[in-house]
Design a protein around this motif. Structure first.
Motif, PDB file in Angstrom:
ATOM      1  N   ALA A 148     123.129  96.791  83.634  1.00 56.06           N
ATOM      2  CA  ALA A 148     122.427  95.532  83.360  1.00 56.06           C
ATOM      3  C   ALA A 148     120.913  95.675  83.449  1.00 56.06           C
ATOM      4  CB  ALA A 148     122.916  94.450  84.316  1.00 56.06           C
ATOM      5  N   THR A 149     120.458  96.648  84.215  1.00 60.23           N
ATOM      6  CA  THR A 149     119.008  96.843  84.376  1.00 60.23           C
ATOM      7  C   THR A 149     118.441  97.917  83.459  1.00 60.23           C
ATOM      8  OG1 THR A 149     119.290  98.435  86.172  1.00 60.23           O
ATOM      9  CG2 THR A 149     119.111  96.103  86.791  1.00 60.23           C
ATOM     10  N   SER A 150     119.279  98.474  82.596  1.00 60.28           N
ATOM     11  CA  SER A 150     118.793  99.567  81.731  1.00 60.28           C
ATOM     12  C   SER A 150     119.286  99.396  80.298  1.00 60.28           C
ATOM     13  CB  SER A 150     119.258 100.913  82.290  1.00 60.28           C
ATOM     14  OG  SER A 150     120.679 100.962  82.347  1.00 60.28           O
ATOM     15  N   ILE A 151     118.941  98.276  79.703  1.00 56.17           N
ATOM     16  CA  ILE A 151     119.384  97.976  78.336  1.00 56.17           C
ATOM     17  C   ILE A 151     118.512  98.729  77.333  1.00 56.17           C
ATOM     18  CG2 ILE A 151     119.742  96.159  76.622  1.00 56.17           C
ATOM     19  CD1 ILE A 151     120.059  94.214  79.017  1.00 56.17           C
ATOM     20  N   PRO A 152     119.109  99.620  76.532  1.00 54.67           N
ATOM     21  CA  PRO A 152     118.317 100.335  75.522  1.00 54.67           C
ATOM     22  C   PRO A 152     118.015  99.448  74.312  1.00 54.67           C
ATOM     23  CG  PRO A 152     120.591 101.070  75.467  1.00 54.67           C
ATOM     24  CD  PRO A 152     120.486 100.077  76.591  1.00 54.67           C
ATOM     25  N   HIS A 153     116.962  99.779  73.610  1.00 56.86           N
ATOM     26  CA  HIS A 153     116.561  99.059  72.395  1.00 56.86           C
ATOM     27  C   HIS A 153     116.341  97.579  72.697  1.00 56.86           C
ATOM     28  CE1 HIS A 153     117.779 102.744  70.420  1.00 56.86           C
ATOM     29  NE2 HIS A 153     118.983 102.612  70.965  1.00 56.86           N
ATOM     30  N   HIS A 154     115.704  97.298  73.837  1.00 57.49           N
ATOM     31  CA  HIS A 154     115.548  95.930  74.311  1.00 57.49           C
ATOM     32  C   HIS A 154     114.263  95.308  73.764  1.00 57.49           C
ATOM     33  CE1 HIS A 154     115.484  92.591  77.289  1.00 57.49           C
ATOM     34  NE2 HIS A 154     116.781  92.684  77.086  1.00 57.49           N
ATOM     35  N   ALA A 155     114.135  95.316  72.456  1.00 57.08           N
ATOM     36  CA  ALA A 155     113.028  94.647  71.771  1.00 57.08           C
ATOM     37  C   ALA A 155     113.485  94.350  70.352  1.00 57.08           C
ATOM     38  CB  ALA A 155     111.788  95.531  71.763  1.00 57.08           C
ATOM     39  N   ARG A 156     113.108  93.199  69.847  1.00 56.13           N
ATOM     40  CA  ARG A 156     113.469  92.824  68.482  1.00 56.13           C
ATOM     41  C   ARG A 156     112.753  93.739  67.487  1.00 56.13           C
ATOM     42  NH1 ARG A 156     114.907  87.437  67.585  1.00 56.13           N
ATOM     43  NH2 ARG A 156     115.517  88.302  65.576  1.00 56.13           N
ATOM     44  N   LEU A 157     113.384  93.947  66.329  1.00 56.37           N
ATOM     45  CA  LEU A 157     112.780  94.749  65.260  1.00 56.37           C
ATOM     46  C   LEU A 157     111.873  93.867  64.405  1.00 56.37           C
ATOM     47  CD1 LEU A 157     115.839  96.865  64.032  1.00 56.37           C
ATOM     48  CD2 LEU A 157     114.078  97.496  65.703  1.00 56.37           C
TER      49      LEU A 157
END
Length: 144
Positions: free
Chosen positions: A13-22
């Motif tokens: 839960a604290t390490s979400i990859p690709h955590h930004a919108r494109l």
């Protein structure tokens, strides 16, 4: 039996990859859980073979939803729409108890303790539902 919110869930839960919108996605989908208010938005860019080349996600969810988004994001690049749909469907069947197999997506067996908590299922499914829907929208846009 493993605890519902165990160390592995909390770590994911604290390490979400690709955590930004494109900035320029080919397809986007937002899914919400009406039970808890969790929300996941997934953006994808497909390559020439219809596989995910870029992924972005915005996750506003409980720890279980965040952990699911982490697992989805960690293994989504290079996946095709049929693979995403298969993962979505296998996860749903596993959580509902109609299958003992969570499918081939790495890590989904971690959600076995949540099977007894149906109110948590929607949040766990969000990232996989949004990813499959975003890829389907991108594929339709590419075909048009």
């Amino acid at each position: 039996m493993t605890a519902l919110y165990n160390t592995q869930i909390l770590k994911l839960a604290t390490s979400i990859p690709h955590h930004a919108r494109l900035a320029h996605p080919h397809g986007t989908s937002e899914r919400r859980s009406p039970i808890c208010g969790s929300r996941v938005t997934v953006d994808v860019v497909l390559d020439d073979n219809g596989r995910i080349a870029e992924l972005g996600q915005e996750v506003r969810a409980c720890a279980l939803g965040q952990a699911s988004a982490s697992l989805m994001g960690a293994h989504a690049i290079g996946r095709s729409l049929p693979e995403l749909e298969a993962a979505r469907d296998a996860l749903a069947a596993f959580l509902a108890g109609s299958s003992e197999d969570p499918g081939g997506w790495p890590g989904l067996e971690l959600f076995a303790p949540a099977r007894a908590h149906s109110a948590r299922h929607a949040s766990i499914r969000l990232a996989f539902e949004a990813a499959a829907e975003a890829a389907a929208r991108a594929a339709r846009a590419e075909a048009a």
